[in-house]
Design a protein around this motif. Structure first.
Motif, PDB file in Angstrom:
ATOM      1  N   THR A 158       7.358  -5.106  -4.130  1.00 11.18           N
ATOM      2  CA  THR A 158       6.398  -4.457  -3.227  1.00 11.18           C
ATOM      3  C   THR A 158       4.944  -4.765  -3.589  1.00 11.18           C
ATOM      4  O   THR A 158       4.039  -4.214  -2.977  1.00 11.18           O
ATOM      5  CB  THR A 158       6.605  -2.924  -3.158  1.00 11.18           C
ATOM      6  OG1 THR A 158       6.447  -2.375  -4.462  1.00 11.18           O
ATOM      7  CG2 THR A 158       7.969  -2.570  -2.602  1.00 11.18           C
ATOM      8  N   TYR A 159       4.725  -5.646  -4.568  1.00 10.32           N
ATOM      9  CA  TYR A 159       3.331  -6.090  -4.754  1.00 10.32           C
ATOM     10  C   TYR A 159       3.208  -7.588  -5.039  1.00 10.32           C
ATOM     11  O   TYR A 159       2.158  -8.188  -4.750  1.00 10.32           O
ATOM     12  CB  TYR A 159       2.592  -5.283  -5.831  1.00 10.32           C
ATOM     13  CG  TYR A 159       3.008  -5.599  -7.258  1.00 10.32           C
ATOM     14  CD1 TYR A 159       3.985  -4.861  -7.888  1.00 10.32           C
ATOM     15  CD2 TYR A 159       2.418  -6.651  -7.945  1.00 10.32           C
ATOM     16  CE1 TYR A 159       4.377  -5.155  -9.185  1.00 10.32           C
ATOM     17  CE2 TYR A 159       2.808  -6.959  -9.241  1.00 10.32           C
ATOM     18  CZ  TYR A 159       3.789  -6.211  -9.853  1.00 10.32           C
ATOM     19  OH  TYR A 159       4.178  -6.510 -11.117  1.00 10.32           O
ATOM     20  N   TRP A 163       2.407 -14.714   1.446  1.00 12.74           N
ATOM     21  CA  TRP A 163       3.741 -14.153   1.515  1.00 12.74           C
ATOM     22  C   TRP A 163       4.772 -15.199   1.879  1.00 12.74           C
ATOM     23  O   TRP A 163       4.438 -16.286   2.347  1.00 12.74           O
ATOM     24  CB  TRP A 163       3.811 -12.968   2.492  1.00 12.74           C
ATOM     25  CG  TRP A 163       3.612 -13.278   3.943  1.00 12.74           C
ATOM     26  CD1 TRP A 163       4.552 -13.698   4.843  1.00 12.74           C
ATOM     27  CD2 TRP A 163       2.388 -13.161   4.696  1.00 12.74           C
ATOM     28  NE1 TRP A 163       3.977 -13.858   6.088  1.00 12.74           N
ATOM     29  CE2 TRP A 163       2.659 -13.529   6.036  1.00 12.74           C
ATOM     30  CE3 TRP A 163       1.088 -12.765   4.375  1.00 12.74           C
ATOM     31  CZ2 TRP A 163       1.689 -13.529   7.030  1.00 12.74           C
ATOM     32  CZ3 TRP A 163       0.117 -12.776   5.366  1.00 12.74           C
ATOM     33  CH2 TRP A 163       0.416 -13.143   6.675  1.00 12.74           C
ATOM     34  N   ARG A 185       3.421  -5.008   5.051  1.00 13.65           N
ATOM     35  CA  ARG A 185       4.675  -5.482   5.656  1.00 13.65           C
ATOM     36  C   ARG A 185       4.645  -5.295   7.178  1.00 13.65           C
ATOM     37  O   ARG A 185       5.026  -6.178   7.937  1.00 13.65           O
ATOM     38  CB  ARG A 185       5.850  -4.707   5.059  1.00 13.65           C
ATOM     39  CG  ARG A 185       7.203  -5.195   5.528  1.00 13.65           C
ATOM     40  CD  ARG A 185       8.294  -4.181   5.311  1.00 13.65           C
ATOM     41  NE  ARG A 185       8.075  -2.982   6.136  1.00 13.65           N
ATOM     42  CZ  ARG A 185       8.871  -1.932   6.159  1.00 13.65           C
ATOM     43  NH1 ARG A 185       9.939  -1.887   5.372  1.00 13.65           N
ATOM     44  NH2 ARG A 185       8.612  -0.901   6.945  1.00 13.65           N
ATOM     45  N   HIS A 233      12.546  -9.775   6.063  1.00  9.83           N
ATOM     46  CA  HIS A 233      12.149  -9.669   4.654  1.00  9.83           C
ATOM     47  C   HIS A 233      10.745 -10.234   4.466  1.00  9.83           C
ATOM     48  O   HIS A 233      10.505 -11.404   4.772  1.00  9.83           O
ATOM     49  CB  HIS A 233      13.156 -10.413   3.772  1.00  9.83           C
ATOM     50  CG  HIS A 233      14.551  -9.902   3.954  1.00  9.83           C
ATOM     51  ND1 HIS A 233      15.024  -8.775   3.308  1.00  9.83           N
ATOM     52  CD2 HIS A 233      15.545 -10.324   4.770  1.00  9.83           C
ATOM     53  CE1 HIS A 233      16.269  -8.536   3.709  1.00  9.83           C
ATOM     54  NE2 HIS A 233      16.611  -9.457   4.590  1.00  9.83           N
ATOM     55  N   ALA A 292       5.663   0.477  -7.845  1.00 14.34           N
ATOM     56  CA  ALA A 292       6.787   0.289  -6.913  1.00 14.34           C
ATOM     57  C   ALA A 292       6.621   1.203  -5.705  1.00 14.34           C
ATOM     58  O   ALA A 292       6.242   2.361  -5.838  1.00 14.34           O
ATOM     59  CB  ALA A 292       8.107   0.600  -7.618  1.00 14.34           C
ATOM     60  N   GLY A 293       6.885   0.629  -4.519  1.00  9.53           N
ATOM     61  CA  GLY A 293       6.904   1.430  -3.288  1.00  9.53           C
ATOM     62  C   GLY A 293       5.548   1.911  -2.823  1.00  9.53           C
ATOM     63  O   GLY A 293       5.455   2.938  -2.136  1.00  9.53           O
ATOM     64  N   SER A 294       4.487   1.190  -3.151  1.00  7.51           N
ATOM     65  CA  SER A 294       3.140   1.601  -2.739  1.00  7.51           C
ATOM     66  C   SER A 294       3.015   1.648  -1.220  1.00  7.51           C
ATOM     67  O   SER A 294       3.505   0.752  -0.524  1.00  7.51           O
ATOM     68  CB  SER A 294       2.127   0.599  -3.298  1.00  7.51           C
ATOM     69  OG  SER A 294       0.930   0.651  -2.571  1.00  7.51           O
ATOM     70  N   ARG A 306      13.686 -13.033  -4.052  1.00  9.16           N
ATOM     71  CA  ARG A 306      13.140 -11.865  -4.760  1.00  9.16           C
ATOM     72  C   ARG A 306      13.472 -11.934  -6.252  1.00  9.16           C
ATOM     73  O   ARG A 306      12.672 -11.526  -7.089  1.00  9.16           O
ATOM     74  CB  ARG A 306      13.705 -10.565  -4.172  1.00  9.16           C
ATOM     75  CG  ARG A 306      13.069 -10.187  -2.858  1.00  9.16           C
ATOM     76  CD  ARG A 306      13.166  -8.689  -2.610  1.00  9.16           C
ATOM     77  NE  ARG A 306      12.628  -8.380  -1.296  1.00  9.16           N
ATOM     78  CZ  ARG A 306      13.363  -8.335  -0.187  1.00  9.16           C
ATOM     79  NH1 ARG A 306      14.678  -8.518  -0.223  1.00  9.16           N
ATOM     80  NH2 ARG A 306      12.789  -8.067   0.964  1.00  9.16           N
ATOM     81  N   GLY A 344      -2.626  -3.542  -4.805  1.00  5.46           N
ATOM     82  CA  GLY A 344      -2.455  -2.807  -3.546  1.00  5.46           C
ATOM     83  C   GLY A 344      -3.645  -3.017  -2.635  1.00  5.46           C
ATOM     84  O   GLY A 344      -3.508  -3.163  -1.412  1.00  5.46           O
ATOM     85  N   TYR A 375       1.955  -1.547   0.407  1.00  4.28           N
ATOM     86  CA  TYR A 375       2.951  -2.579   0.738  1.00  4.28           C
ATOM     87  C   TYR A 375       3.446  -2.396   2.174  1.00  4.28           C
ATOM     88  O   TYR A 375       3.589  -3.366   2.917  1.00  4.28           O
ATOM     89  CB  TYR A 375       4.150  -2.545  -0.227  1.00  4.28           C
ATOM     90  CG  TYR A 375       5.268  -3.431   0.299  1.00  4.28           C
ATOM     91  CD1 TYR A 375       5.143  -4.817   0.280  1.00  4.28           C
ATOM     92  CD2 TYR A 375       6.408  -2.878   0.887  1.00  4.28           C
ATOM     93  CE1 TYR A 375       6.126  -5.633   0.822  1.00  4.28           C
ATOM     94  CE2 TYR A 375       7.404  -3.696   1.436  1.00  4.28           C
ATOM     95  CZ  TYR A 375       7.254  -5.067   1.401  1.00  4.28           C
ATOM     96  OH  TYR A 375       8.215  -5.878   1.952  1.00  4.28           O
ATOM     97  N   PHE A 376       3.694  -1.152   2.555  1.00  2.00           N
ATOM     98  CA  PHE A 376       4.264  -0.932   3.891  1.00  2.00           C
ATOM     99  C   PHE A 376       3.242  -1.223   4.993  1.00  2.00           C
ATOM    100  O   PHE A 376       3.595  -1.716   6.059  1.00  2.00           O
ATOM    101  CB  PHE A 376       4.876   0.474   3.984  1.00  2.00           C
ATOM    102  CG  PHE A 376       6.036   0.620   3.033  1.00  2.00           C
ATOM    103  CD1 PHE A 376       7.259   0.032   3.326  1.00  2.00           C
ATOM    104  CD2 PHE A 376       5.881   1.258   1.806  1.00  2.00           C
ATOM    105  CE1 PHE A 376       8.317   0.100   2.434  1.00  2.00           C
ATOM    106  CE2 PHE A 376       6.936   1.325   0.904  1.00  2.00           C
ATOM    107  CZ  PHE A 376       8.157   0.754   1.211  1.00  2.00           C
TER     108      PHE A 376
END
Ligand code: F0G
Length: 463
Positions: A296-297, A272, A88, A99, A79-81, A285, A302, A84-85
């Protein structure tokens, strides 16, 4: 003093080769045996028995040095890797949707979106639904309708934007069945219609109709960069613009998108779903967590997210896109010259051969597209894909009708083959045109109930 020289004609591959994959050489006799083992179904071959693989441009491209480097940065936190950001932000830089929901490939985005928006009695218009898009709409009980302009159904029409939506037909549908339409889709480029682009003007027209009828507009944006390049080349007033700005204009007209990152984003896997509506995003989601993974994945590692983020920036480089579109046209125009009937203008990711026109002696129910695809493989080891009566001819009641067209698609993986590979394919096609009148038709000896082209077994009809 700098001399002013005319520009050079040759557009060469804007890369050097850094890592190579061997091609195992085979003879027509080897391939004849492989075909019999595969029951004349090219999906059943081992890819190492193929010399030039033009089955699809999906996930089959070469990644760049910088993508492989990005893979090393992949962070595999659940979670929150940070990966991901990176992903995104790369998506939002081009497609500014609030989103951004990663999925393992395009059809997962379709399944999630339509399981929320679809359902019995609903109808989803598109210029032309790709087969997985149609299947995911129909799996919910909704109807999928194709509303491409008439020129888009005419292999010989030279209209510059044959992927355009028929705005009058869309307006009629929205007027008659507005309440049943959950969203409008536009596929860029229009894969099933020959890889043909959609103009910005047409997209503005679709947006205007969606606004008037209060509908969401989604893009199936797999080949967005190729579409934007065609807009730059062909649409009035666009010729001096950066492709990035054209892509942002396209995205700005839509409320969301589905994406297969296996195409223009240069991934071997990935995709995506992106959209602005917070409630719809939340419902999607919720579905995502059931089958794809944490938001987040979403079904990707990743490292895959990093590769796609880097690939996106390479997909919109002008030198790359110029080479990409010119090399597809190189193959298509050469085939035209040697008498292969192809869909014109040549599309972005593939050349589509009109097998029914090339093989008028083969009845559509004896699959001229299959006959051509099998012959291309046997003669030259070139694998292509039938898009015709084998793929679309079976009716739900078990009957069979000829598809609208019998095409063979030569899809070009990104950055994978060089001009000499294409020259070889052209030579194989030249030989094939000479003996076209000798090719046999096929009959199906065994087939599944749905999506039969992947596993059906065939035999040649000997005369
Ligand atoms: N939409 C379009 C226009 C496509 O061309 C594809 C895939 C998809 C959606 C689905 O994406 O494969 O990642 O699930 N087209 C490939 C092809 C398979 O060969 O044209 P996916």
């Amino acid at each position: 003093m700098i001399m002013k020289l005319p520009a050079f004609r040759t557009v060469f591959e804007p890369f050097r080769i850094h890592s190579v994959e061997p091609i195992k050489m085979t003879t027509p006799a080897d391939r004849k045996a492989r075909l019999a083992t595969a029951s004349y179904n090219l999906f059943q071959l081992r890819s190492e028995d193929v010399l030039i693989d033009l089955l699809t441009d999906s996930g089959t491209g070469a990644m760049s040095r910088d993508q492989w480097a990005a893979i090393q940065r992949g962070d595999e936190s659940y979670a929150g890797s940070p990966s991901y950001f990176v992903f995104r932000d790369a998506v939002r830089d081009l497609f500014d949707f609030e989103h951004v929901i990663p999925v393992h490939q395009g059809r997962a985005a379709e399944r999630i979106l339509f399981s929320v928006l679809g359902g019995p009695g609903k109808v989803v218009p598109n210029n032309t639904h790709f087969d997985t898009t149609r299947a995911n709409v129909e799996a919910t009980g909704a109807a999928a309708v194709d509303l491409v302009i008439a020129e888009g159904r005419d292999p010989a029409s030279l209209h510059p934007f044959k992927g355009n939506m028929d705005l009058a037909a869309l307006e009629a549908l929205l007027t008659e069945r507005g309440a049943d339409v959950p969203c409008v889709f536009v596929t860029i480029t229009n894969n099933s219609g020959g890889g043909q682009p959609v103009s910005l003007e047409n997209l503005r027209g679709v947006r205007e109709l969606c606004d008037r009828h209060g509908k969401l507009l989604f893009l199936d944006a797999c080949r967005f960069a190729e579409n934007a390049w065609f807009i730059r080349e062909r649409e009035g007033g666009q010729g001096e613009r950066d492709v990035v700005d054209i892509v942002r204009d396209i995205a700005g007209l839509a409320d969301g998108m589905t994406m297969s990152a296996k195409k223009d984003p240069m991934g071997n896997i990935g995709g995506w779903l992106a959209l602005d509506d917070p409630d719809l995003a939340q419902e999607c989601r919720n579905m995502l967590v059931l089958t794809e993974g944490f938001p987040t994945y979403g079904g990707l590692a990743g490292r895959d997210l990093e590769a796609v983020a880097q690939g996106l920036s390479e997909a919109v480089e002008h030198d790359y896109l110029r080479y990409r579109i010119v090399s597809t046209a190189y193959l298509g125009e050469a085939l035209q010259k040697i008498g292969m009937p192809v869909i014109s203008p040549i599309g972005g990711h593939a050349v589509y051969v009109d097998a029914r026109a090339l093989l008028p002696n083969i009845d559509p129910l004896h699959y001229p597209g299959q006959a051509l695809a099998v012959a291309l493989y046997e003669l030259g080891g070139v694998r292509s894909c039938e898009i015709g009566t084998v793929m679309f001819g079976r009716r739900p009641d078990g009957g069979e009708v000829p598809a609208a067209m019998d095409l063979v698609r030569l899809a070009i993986p990104r950055r994978t083959y060089t001009q000499s590979h294409f020259d070889y394919v052209i030579e194989v096609c030249e030989r094939l045109v000479e003996r076209a009148h000798l090719l046999p038709g096929y009959r199906i000896t065994q087939e599944p109930k749905a999506l039969r082209h992947f596993t059906a077994q065939f035999e040649p009809i000997t005369r």
